[in-house]
Design a protein around this motif. Structure first.
Motif, PDB file in Angstrom:
ATOM      1  N   VAL A 196      -5.694  76.877 105.780  1.00 30.72           N
ATOM      2  CA  VAL A 196      -6.040  77.506 104.502  1.00 30.72           C
ATOM      3  C   VAL A 196      -4.802  77.538 103.607  1.00 30.72           C
ATOM      4  N   ASP A 197      -4.992  77.281 102.326  1.00 31.60           N
ATOM      5  CA  ASP A 197      -3.876  77.250 101.381  1.00 31.60           C
ATOM      6  C   ASP A 197      -3.219  78.624 101.271  1.00 31.60           C
ATOM      7  N   GLY A 198      -1.947  78.615 100.971  1.00 22.88           N
ATOM      8  CA  GLY A 198      -1.202  79.848 100.814  1.00 22.88           C
ATOM      9  C   GLY A 198       0.250  79.525 100.529  1.00 22.88           C
ATOM     10  N   ASN A 199       1.070  80.554 100.511  1.00 22.82           N
ATOM     11  CA  ASN A 199       2.495  80.372 100.245  1.00 22.82           C
ATOM     12  C   ASN A 199       3.266  81.320 101.146  1.00 22.82           C
ATOM     13  N   HIS A 200       4.058  80.765 102.039  1.00 22.06           N
ATOM     14  CA  HIS A 200       4.811  81.598 102.974  1.00 22.06           C
ATOM     15  C   HIS A 200       6.289  81.612 102.574  1.00 22.06           C
ATOM     16  N   PRO A 201       6.950  82.777 102.651  1.00 24.43           N
ATOM     17  CA  PRO A 201       8.351  82.849 102.213  1.00 24.43           C
ATOM     18  C   PRO A 201       9.302  81.937 102.989  1.00 24.43           C
ATOM     19  N   LEU A 202       8.949  81.579 104.216  1.00 27.31           N
ATOM     20  CA  LEU A 202       9.825  80.712 105.016  1.00 27.31           C
ATOM     21  C   LEU A 202       9.581  79.231 104.782  1.00 27.31           C
ATOM     22  N   THR A 203       8.333  78.852 104.611  1.00 27.48           N
ATOM     23  CA  THR A 203       7.988  77.424 104.603  1.00 27.48           C
ATOM     24  C   THR A 203       7.234  76.962 103.356  1.00 27.48           C
ATOM     25  N   GLY A 204       6.911  77.879 102.444  1.00 27.40           N
ATOM     26  CA  GLY A 204       6.126  77.492 101.280  1.00 27.40           C
ATOM     27  C   GLY A 204       4.675  77.222 101.657  1.00 27.40           C
ATOM     28  N   ARG A 205       4.116  76.129 101.136  1.00 27.02           N
ATOM     29  CA  ARG A 205       2.700  75.822 101.346  1.00 27.02           C
ATOM     30  C   ARG A 205       2.499  74.952 102.589  1.00 27.02           C
ATOM     31  N   CYS A 206       3.072  75.353 103.696  1.00 35.24           N
ATOM     32  CA  CYS A 206       2.841  74.589 104.915  1.00 35.24           C
ATOM     33  C   CYS A 206       3.068  75.451 106.152  1.00 35.24           C
ATOM     34  N   ARG A 207       2.638  74.925 107.257  1.00 39.40           N
ATOM     35  CA  ARG A 207       2.879  75.525 108.573  1.00 39.40           C
ATOM     36  C   ARG A 207       3.604  74.503 109.418  1.00 39.40           C
ATOM     37  N   ILE A 208       4.600  74.960 110.158  1.00 40.02           N
ATOM     38  CA  ILE A 208       5.324  74.096 111.078  1.00 40.02           C
ATOM     39  C   ILE A 208       5.037  74.585 112.501  1.00 40.02           C
ATOM     40  N   ASN A 209       4.754  73.661 113.381  1.00 38.99           N
ATOM     41  CA  ASN A 209       4.489  74.009 114.779  1.00 38.99           C
ATOM     42  C   ASN A 209       5.388  73.178 115.684  1.00 38.99           C
ATOM     43  N   LEU A 210       6.000  73.846 116.649  1.00 44.09           N
ATOM     44  CA  LEU A 210       6.779  73.177 117.685  1.00 44.09           C
ATOM     45  C   LEU A 210       5.985  73.204 118.977  1.00 44.09           C
ATOM     46  N   THR A 211       5.795  72.069 119.604  1.00 45.22           N
ATOM     47  CA  THR A 211       5.145  72.019 120.910  1.00 45.22           C
ATOM     48  C   THR A 211       6.140  71.447 121.910  1.00 45.22           C
ATOM     49  N   LEU A 212       6.610  72.317 122.811  1.00 37.42           N
ATOM     50  CA  LEU A 212       7.641  71.919 123.770  1.00 37.42           C
ATOM     51  C   LEU A 212       7.011  71.628 125.129  1.00 37.42           C
ATOM     52  N   ARG A 213       7.439  70.511 125.732  1.00 37.87           N
ATOM     53  CA  ARG A 213       6.825  70.023 126.962  1.00 37.87           C
ATOM     54  C   ARG A 213       7.865  69.458 127.916  1.00 37.87           C
ATOM     55  N   LYS A 214       7.512  69.420 129.171  1.00 34.87           N
ATOM     56  CA  LYS A 214       8.263  68.645 130.165  1.00 34.87           C
ATOM     57  C   LYS A 214       7.499  67.340 130.300  1.00 34.87           C
ATOM     58  N   ALA A 215       7.998  66.316 129.589  1.00 36.55           N
ATOM     59  CA  ALA A 215       7.207  65.097 129.432  1.00 36.55           C
ATOM     60  C   ALA A 215       7.628  63.972 130.361  1.00 36.55           C
ATOM     61  N   LEU A 216       8.897  63.909 130.707  1.00 36.81           N
ATOM     62  CA  LEU A 216       9.402  62.730 131.415  1.00 36.81           C
ATOM     63  C   LEU A 216       9.829  63.060 132.836  1.00 36.81           C
TER      64      LEU A 216
END
Length: 216
Positions: A196-216
């Protein structure tokens, strides 16, 4: 001893069970948010966000990049981890220590001690972007949990069962919330509803997601 008990009660206050093996840690990453975003900026300078395509040729609405020993990519050849960024042919940026430390602490808090992620997928959601239900199953070992860190605009996290037909729960994720799932929930289907649209003080008009894994 009383101080230890008080600390345990305070920690339990932000733990929200999602399913067996899955927990939401409300606000866990808030104190580290500015440091995380600075580290993300450094990663993006070396490995810019890009919209990858599924094996079927569909452009993903979520922009992605990676850091760590391996990076998750998708194209006409399929889903996989690569040691080098396909855009630059250089190794992905190193996993920032703040990512590793936060993920290890979050995992340990909910019973997954010793988690040592070696890969982080960074997703950027603009308004309307979404991630359809999927399993994280391109990793070599499913014994380690998944740790997902949400920053910026709130989102609806869809968390289902190990069968695609299982109806997912809809969970509102705020900036600083961290989800951890493993054990019986390791292969749970999950996704993100259209942002949903909006404005966040940290990132503006977006969301950032980190997905951390044990991949290798």
């Amino acid at each position: 001893m009383n101080d230890l008990l008080d600390g345990a009660r305070d920690s339990a206050a932000y733990l929200e069970p999602i399913a067996e093996g899955a927990t939401l840690l409300r606000g866990f990453a808030v104190p580290a948010a500015a440091t995380l975003l600075a580290a993300i900026e450094s990663v993006v300078q070396a490995a810019p966000f890009r919209h990858m395509a599924t094996p079927g040729g569909r452009r993903m609405s979520v922009a992605m990049t990676n850091c760590g020993r391996g990076g998750w990519v998708t194209d006409h050849r399929g889903y996989r981890y690569t040691a080098a960024d396909p855009l630059t042919q250089r190794p992905w940026p190193a996993l920032p220590a703040v990512f590793f430390d936060l993920a290890a602490r979050a995992a340990s808090t909910v019973g997954f001690a010793g988690f040592a992620p070696d890969a982080c997928l960074i997703n950027r959601y603009r308004p309307g972007a979404r991630l359809t239900l999927h399993q994280d199953r391109d990793e070599r070992d499913f014994k380690a949990p998944i740790v997902s860190v949400s920053l910026g605009l709130p989102a609806v996290f869809l968390f289902g069962g190990v069968q695609r037909r299982d109806r997912p729960r809809r969970i509102r994720m705020e900036s600083g919330d961290v989800a951890v799932w493993g054990g019986p929930a390791r292969l749970a289907y999950h996704g993100i509803a259209p942002l949903v649209d909006g404005n966040h003080p940290l990132t503006g008009r977006c969301r950032i997601n980190l997905t951390l894994r044990k991949a290798l």
